[in-house]
Every structure is written in C-alpha cells, then in structure tokens.
Design a protein around this motif. Structure first.
Motif, PDB file in Angstrom:
ATOM      1  N   ARG A 187       0.830  -1.208   0.000  1.00 34.30           N
ATOM      2  CA  ARG A 187       0.000   0.000   0.000  1.00 34.30           C
ATOM      3  C   ARG A 187       0.863   1.256   0.000  1.00 34.30           C
ATOM      4  O   ARG A 187       0.502   2.269  -0.596  1.00 34.30           O
ATOM      5  N   ILE A 188       2.020   1.181   0.649  1.00 37.47           N
ATOM      6  CA  ILE A 188       2.949   2.311   0.593  1.00 37.47           C
ATOM      7  C   ILE A 188       3.501   2.456  -0.820  1.00 37.47           C
ATOM      8  O   ILE A 188       3.650   3.570  -1.329  1.00 37.47           O
ATOM      9  N   LEU A 189       3.807   1.343  -1.459  1.00 38.25           N
ATOM     10  CA  LEU A 189       4.303   1.377  -2.842  1.00 38.25           C
ATOM     11  C   LEU A 189       3.286   2.034  -3.767  1.00 38.25           C
ATOM     12  O   LEU A 189       3.617   2.905  -4.576  1.00 38.25           O
ATOM     13  N   PHE A 190       2.034   1.640  -3.657  1.00 35.96           N
ATOM     14  CA  PHE A 190       0.986   2.220  -4.498  1.00 35.96           C
ATOM     15  C   PHE A 190       0.757   3.690  -4.162  1.00 35.96           C
ATOM     16  O   PHE A 190       0.374   4.473  -5.026  1.00 35.96           O
ATOM     17  N   ARG A 191       0.949   4.033  -2.895  1.00 37.69           N
ATOM     18  CA  ARG A 191       0.733   5.418  -2.477  1.00 37.69           C
ATOM     19  C   ARG A 191       1.812   6.333  -3.043  1.00 37.69           C
ATOM     20  O   ARG A 191       1.557   7.501  -3.364  1.00 37.69           O
ATOM     21  N   THR A 204      -5.544 -16.171   7.558  1.00 41.31           N
ATOM     22  CA  THR A 204      -5.956 -15.720   8.875  1.00 41.31           C
ATOM     23  C   THR A 204      -7.283 -14.990   8.768  1.00 41.31           C
ATOM     24  O   THR A 204      -7.638 -14.489   7.697  1.00 41.31           O
ATOM     25  N   ASN A 205      -7.995 -14.940   9.861  1.00 45.02           N
ATOM     26  CA  ASN A 205      -9.254 -14.194   9.891  1.00 45.02           C
ATOM     27  C   ASN A 205      -9.036 -12.710  10.094  1.00 45.02           C
ATOM     28  O   ASN A 205      -9.981 -11.928  10.126  1.00 45.02           O
ATOM     29  N   LYS A 206      -7.769 -12.295  10.242  1.00 44.47           N
ATOM     30  CA  LYS A 206      -7.474 -10.912  10.579  1.00 44.47           C
ATOM     31  C   LYS A 206      -7.161 -10.056   9.360  1.00 44.47           C
ATOM     32  O   LYS A 206      -6.687  -8.954   9.500  1.00 44.47           O
ATOM     33  N   GLY A 207      -7.375 -10.567   8.170  1.00 45.95           N
ATOM     34  CA  GLY A 207      -7.057  -9.780   6.980  1.00 45.95           C
ATOM     35  C   GLY A 207      -7.842  -8.480   6.959  1.00 45.95           C
ATOM     36  O   GLY A 207      -9.003  -8.414   7.340  1.00 45.95           O
ATOM     37  N   THR A 208      -7.214  -7.412   6.509  1.00 47.99           N
ATOM     38  CA  THR A 208      -7.818  -6.089   6.536  1.00 47.99           C
ATOM     39  C   THR A 208      -7.762  -5.460   5.162  1.00 47.99           C
ATOM     40  O   THR A 208      -6.764  -5.545   4.477  1.00 47.99           O
ATOM     41  N   GLN A 209      -8.857  -4.838   4.734  1.00 43.49           N
ATOM     42  CA  GLN A 209      -8.872  -4.101   3.486  1.00 43.49           C
ATOM     43  C   GLN A 209      -9.197  -2.647   3.798  1.00 43.49           C
ATOM     44  O   GLN A 209     -10.022  -2.350   4.653  1.00 43.49           O
ATOM     45  N   TYR A 210      -8.518  -1.758   3.095  1.00 44.50           N
ATOM     46  CA  TYR A 210      -8.690  -0.338   3.337  1.00 44.50           C
ATOM     47  C   TYR A 210      -9.368   0.293   2.128  1.00 44.50           C
ATOM     48  O   TYR A 210      -8.823   0.298   1.028  1.00 44.50           O
ATOM     49  N   ASN A 211     -10.554   0.826   2.317  1.00 46.33           N
ATOM     50  CA  ASN A 211     -11.226   1.527   1.242  1.00 46.33           C
ATOM     51  C   ASN A 211     -10.635   2.914   1.035  1.00 46.33           C
ATOM     52  O   ASN A 211     -10.713   3.470  -0.052  1.00 46.33           O
ATOM     53  N   ASP A 212     -10.053   3.474   2.089  1.00 50.87           N
ATOM     54  CA  ASP A 212      -9.435   4.797   2.008  1.00 50.87           C
ATOM     55  C   ASP A 212      -8.163   4.762   2.840  1.00 50.87           C
ATOM     56  O   ASP A 212      -8.145   5.155   3.995  1.00 50.87           O
ATOM     57  N   PHE A 213      -7.091   4.257   2.235  1.00 49.24           N
ATOM     58  CA  PHE A 213      -5.850   4.045   2.969  1.00 49.24           C
ATOM     59  C   PHE A 213      -5.267   5.354   3.471  1.00 49.24           C
ATOM     60  O   PHE A 213      -4.707   5.425   4.561  1.00 49.24           O
ATOM     61  N   GLU A 214      -5.394   6.429   2.683  1.00 47.91           N
ATOM     62  CA  GLU A 214      -4.813   7.703   3.086  1.00 47.91           C
ATOM     63  C   GLU A 214      -5.456   8.202   4.377  1.00 47.91           C
ATOM     64  O   GLU A 214      -4.767   8.669   5.288  1.00 47.91           O
ATOM     65  N   THR A 215      -6.778   8.066   4.482  1.00 45.54           N
ATOM     66  CA  THR A 215      -7.474   8.496   5.693  1.00 45.54           C
ATOM     67  C   THR A 215      -7.067   7.656   6.895  1.00 45.54           C
ATOM     68  O   THR A 215      -6.827   8.180   7.995  1.00 45.54           O
ATOM     69  N   SER A 272      -7.312   3.982  -3.454  1.00 41.45           N
ATOM     70  CA  SER A 272      -7.600   2.919  -2.506  1.00 41.45           C
ATOM     71  C   SER A 272      -7.055   1.605  -3.049  1.00 41.45           C
ATOM     72  O   SER A 272      -6.880   1.432  -4.256  1.00 41.45           O
ATOM     73  N   THR A 273      -6.759   0.675  -2.160  1.00 42.50           N
ATOM     74  CA  THR A 273      -6.163  -0.596  -2.549  1.00 42.50           C
ATOM     75  C   THR A 273      -6.925  -1.748  -1.909  1.00 42.50           C
ATOM     76  O   THR A 273      -7.610  -1.576  -0.896  1.00 42.50           O
ATOM     77  N   ALA A 274      -6.798  -2.903  -2.499  1.00 40.51           N
ATOM     78  CA  ALA A 274      -7.440  -4.099  -1.961  1.00 40.51           C
ATOM     79  C   ALA A 274      -6.645  -5.317  -2.387  1.00 40.51           C
ATOM     80  O   ALA A 274      -6.115  -5.378  -3.501  1.00 40.51           O
ATOM     81  N   GLY A 275      -6.542  -6.269  -1.490  1.00 39.77           N
ATOM     82  CA  GLY A 275      -5.920  -7.543  -1.802  1.00 39.77           C
ATOM     83  C   GLY A 275      -6.994  -8.579  -2.039  1.00 39.77           C
ATOM     84  O   GLY A 275      -7.776  -8.896  -1.141  1.00 39.77           O
ATOM     85  N   VAL A 276      -7.063  -9.113  -3.250  1.00 38.93           N
ATOM     86  CA  VAL A 276      -8.101 -10.061  -3.631  1.00 38.93           C
ATOM     87  C   VAL A 276      -7.504 -11.462  -3.667  1.00 38.93           C
ATOM     88  O   VAL A 276      -6.485 -11.696  -4.337  1.00 38.93           O
TER      89      VAL A 276
END
Length: 552
Positions: free
Chosen positions: A308-312, A329-340, A476-480
């Motif tokens: 996400r830093i690379l894309f930013r 893991t069940n802890k995966g996180t997706q950020y719709n607005d990483f900058e915020t 915004s980024t997402a891991g699919v």
C-alpha cells in the motif's frame, strides 16, 4: 604511583575539559509504558539517509527519514498491552509495559538502542543497576537476518529472550548458535516449490529474479534458483537491489533487464526497506523507455502495508500486476481509504503519547522519550481492526505469546502469590533467563492461531492465500484472494488458482501475459537444444521422416 609534572597544581591555572556534547538533531524516539514487566520492541520501519562519519566534525547521527510507518508498529503494543492488563486472569497483581525503539534499519542505531536498553537511568552505561530494575523480560524484533543476528549476539550475553515477529527464511535459525532466539510466527514465505507450481500453472518458464543486496537476498537467490532450475524454469536475469541508502544512482543492468518485453514475470523478495528502490527503478524504466513497461511481480513475502505504501508513492495502476502470499488468517484487513486510515493512525499515536527530550547527560545518545498517557479514549474494536494490518497482527500475536509464557512461569511457582520475609511481590519477579523453558513451547501457545500448525519438523507453519493487489483511481487498494498454497495434512504442496479472479493490467490487454523464451513448437516439429543457451531457449525443427510429435 601517579606522577604529575611540576606546576600541575599551580593555583593560577584553571583546567577545563574541551569536550562538549553535541546533541543530535535527528528524531530518535523511544516509546514507553511503565509496568512490572517490560516487553522491549526493536521495530524497523523507516527508510533513512545517514550522514557518514568524516572525522572533521563531532560524531552525529543526523538522518533524513524518507518514508516510514513507525506508528503503525507502535499501536499493536498499545492495543495488546492494554487488553492484557484489563484481563486479571492472565497476569494477576502485575502489569505489563513496553519499551520501543526505532532502529531505521541501521546496525549502529540498533546497537545504541540495545545499550540504552541495558542501561538504567539516564546514563548510557550498561551492567550497573544502582538499586533500580527496569523490569525487562523479552525483546521483540522484526529485523532482517543480519541485524537480528546482531541483536542475538548482544542479548545472549545476558540470556535475555529474543522473540521474532517476522520470519522470512527457508532455512531455520541455528539453535546452537543462538539458543535464546524464538519464533512467534511461522515463516512468512511460502514453500518455494509452491511458487514453482504457480509459475508452471501459467507456463511462465522465462523469468527474472530480484532480491535485496544482503544476506537474506543472497540466500534467496541461491536457494530459489536451485529449486526452479530443477523444475524446468529458466532465469533470464537476476539482480540485487541496494538497501539502507537512498537510491541516487540507477542500476543500468537492472533498468535494461526490466525494460525487456520478453521477460514479463519477475519473482522478487522485497520488504519495506527495498520497496522505495523498486518503485524508483520502475519509474526510471518508464522515463528511459518514454512509456511504462508492464511486469507481473510475484513477491515471496510482500507485506500488505508495504504494497500500500508502494501504491501510495508511485502510480502503478494500469501497467503492473502484483501477486503475493499472505498467511491464511481471519485478521485480513482491506482499506477503502488508505490515506485516511494512515492519517488517523498518525493522529491517534501522537495523541496517545507525551514526548519530551531528557536533560543532556554523558551518554552516547539522548533518546526522545514518549510515555503513553494514562487517560485516553478507548477505541471501538472495529476501528482497531481497521488500523491493524496483517503485518501489525504479527506483533500483536507475539506479545500474546510472551504473555502466555509469563503466565505459565508464574503458575509454575507455587509460592508466587506469597510475600517472603515481608518483601513485596517485586522480590518474586520472574527474571528473563527463567522464561526460556516456557518460550521453548511457544509454538503450542500459537497453535490456536487460525491456519497455523506444526510441520513435519515440529516448526510453526501455515497455509497461504495467493493475493492479487489492486489499486483503484481514488488511490484505494485491496488484496483479492485468487488462489491458495496448502500443504497441511498432505505430503505434497497443493496449489489452486482462479485465473478469472486476477486483474490483468491494461498493458497486457487484460489477458494473461506470455513469459517464455521460445514459443511452443508446432505439431510436426521437435525441440532442438541450442548450444550455450538455457534449456528454455530451444529451437524447432521438422520431425524426421516416419516420425510424428505426440505433444506440444
């Protein structure tokens, strides 16, 4: 007998020491929360430029911080320790604290942090207690192999446990050389044979290799190269990326290799220390070629925060395809607005600490101390989940593992609840060296983690998601998830891929790219090995009379 020259005590002469301490202007921060037991963190998140010693001026550690995510790795300590202290059943009548240092990926700063850690009070002098104890129990670190070995060398003198929350290595650490080193997480690289099966699934047999110019990168190059060549995959080029310094000069060989349109797939080992170099190199290729050159990047252990830093930092939306592997893991996180989220993370961390610069002392370094505020707003659990990426959950889980070890150590002492001879509970303090028997069973505490199990060698292991990283026009980024690498309860590694779920870039016309040295021979033709060429770069010739080809 000390002999002094005549006149040394002349009353008219006033002697002064000409040495003067020059305080560093750079921001070396130490984040602290008091507690009966201290978990020390050596975090490595900020890429920096260090001014070298020139011997013409007083030594200084002034640096320029290029890009960092320090607070992202501090909050897991804050959240985990707060949660543990609120559960009296874990550490009854005692509290847990932390002591965190940022080492800027630098061996010198790491040494200074360890000396500061082993010193009591303001003076930078280890091995003196002066009637005060710092409550040190273990040291958590996520450094690369070279700095991790340096930490082990110093801590082993004092038998202080060292727990790693980030392991990227296909080779186990030698326990006889570093007997007090423990892994709290499984290896975060998938089995190399799993990556090979992924390449063969897409028939990508002509690839490039990229790795950091350090011990870990060297080990990756030698080990992975042997695995892929054994399975019929050829290496078109292999390059090493410089680390630890700002990438001022472009590697002409690397730029030339990445400019090739015949090699469309690059397998790389990158992290937050080399991601800046990679981004600048990709950008440089586009400038030289006057247009971007797309690649499929397969990262062996690309952390979700790092990508996400690379894309930013760089606009890589329509040209490249990024695949990596994350532990299931069940802890995966997706950020719709990483900058915020990044801004909120920074604001929350600054509000949680009170920072000050201590008075000058005769120490080698003056650290800026940041003490956690006692009163702060408790965040809802869903907000915490959004802040913690999978990378940070490794720290969070490591702290939980250490707490379980402390808990087990207390339970093993039948008289730990009692005071002896009128002394307080402090007299019953568990010393760092007493935790080793319990930390040796660390895998049994962590086995309850989703997707984690013990492999055939008794080491922590895990299955992996194959993740396709996407960036959208709003940054915004997402891991699919596009596949899995699984080996639990099976003697063989199983790889499954959903090709339709992968977002192929416009550079490849939204189709799977071709990455082979030679196209397949047509029916009626046979392969001809070219002398001096890799096995993948064969020629094609018509079959001899009376013979036919039975396969492509």
């Amino acid at each position: 007998m000390l002999m002094l020259p005549p006149g040394a005590f002349h009353l008219g002469i006033k002697r002064q020491c000409p040495w003067k301490k020059i305080k560093d202007r750079s921001a070396f921060f130490n984040y602290y929360r008091p507690g009966d037991y201290q978990i020390t963190g050596i975090i490595t998140t900020a890429n920096s430029i260090f001014r070298p010693y020139d011997f013409y001026s007083s030594p200084s550690s002034n640096i320029l911080v290029l890009e960092g995510t320090t607070f992202w790795n501090i909050l897991p300590f804050l959240f985990a320790v707060r949660e543990i202290n609120e559960k009296p059943t874990l550490l009854a009548n005692v509290t847990l604290g932390y002591n965190i240092y940022e080492n800027h990926f630098n061996a010198r700063i790491t040494s200074e942090a360890l000396v500061d850690l082993l010193s009591v009070g303001q003076q930078h002098v280890p091995n003196y207690l002066c009637g005060k104890q710092n409550g040190l129990s273990v040291v958590l670190e996520g450094a690369d192999s070279e700095i991790s070995n340096q930490i082990s060398t110093i801590l082993d003198i004092y038998k202080i446990p060292q727990v790693s929350y980030r392991v990227v290595s296909q080779i186990p650490k030698e326990t006889h050389q570093y007997p007090f080193f423990y892994r709290a997480v499984p290896n975060q690289e998938p089995p190399y044979l799993g990556i090979v099966k992924l390449l063969l699934h897409f028939r990508w047999t002509w690839i490039g290799l990229l790795a950091p110019d350090n011990e870990s990168g060297e080990r990756f190059m030698s080990t992975f190269s042997a695995v892929i060549t054994k399975n019929g995959i050829c290496i078109a080029f292999s390059n090493k990326m410089p680390i630890g310094v700002f990438y001022r000069r472009t590697d002409s060989d690397l730029v030339s290799n990445l400019s090739s349109t015949e090699v469309n797939v690059v397998v790389c080992q990158i992290d937050s220390q080399t991601v800046l170099t990679l981004g600048l190199t990709i950008q440089r290729v586009g400038v030289i070629k006057k247009s971007p050159v797309g690649k499929v990047w397969i990262a062996t252990a690309l952390q979700d925060l790092t990508v996400r830093i690379l894309f930013r930092m760089f606009d890589l939306q329509f040209t490249h395809v990024y695949l990596s592997f994350l532990i299931q893991t069940n802890k995966g996180t997706q950020y719709n607005d990483f900058e915020t989220i990044l801004i909120n993370n920074d604001q929350l961390s600054k509000a949680a600490f009170r920072c000050f610069s201590p008075r000058d002392t005769l120490s080698v370094k003056v650290w800026n101390r940041c003490i956690e505020r006692e009163k702060r707003e408790n965040l809802p659990q869903d907000v915490i989940e959004r802040i913690l990426s999978q990378d940070s959950y490794s720290i969070y889980n490591a702290i939980q593992v250490v707490t379980q070890s402390l808990h087990a150590a207390h339970l093993s002492r039948s008289n730990w609840r009692k005071t002896m001879g009128g002394h307080s509970l402090a007299a019953q303090r568990i010393q760092p060296w007493q935790l080793h028997p319990f930390l040796k069973n660390v895998q049994y505490y962590n086995i309850a983690m989703n997707g984690v199990y013990l492999d055939e060698n008794g080491e922590l292991a895990a299955d992996f998601h194959i993740v396709n990283w996407l960036m959208f026009p709003n940054k915004s980024t997402a891991g699919v998830e596009v596949g899995r690498i699984e080996r639990r309860d099976s003697p063989e590694i199983k790889v499954t891929v959903d090709e339709n779920a992968i977002g192929w870039s416009s550079w490849f016309n939204q189709t799977m790219p071709f990455s082979r040295c030679t196209k397949s021979c047509h029916p009626g033709h046979v392969k001809l090995v070219k002398e001096g060429e890799p096995a993948c770069c064969y020629g094609c010739a018509p079959c001899a009379g009376g013979t036919i080809s039975t396969q492509e």
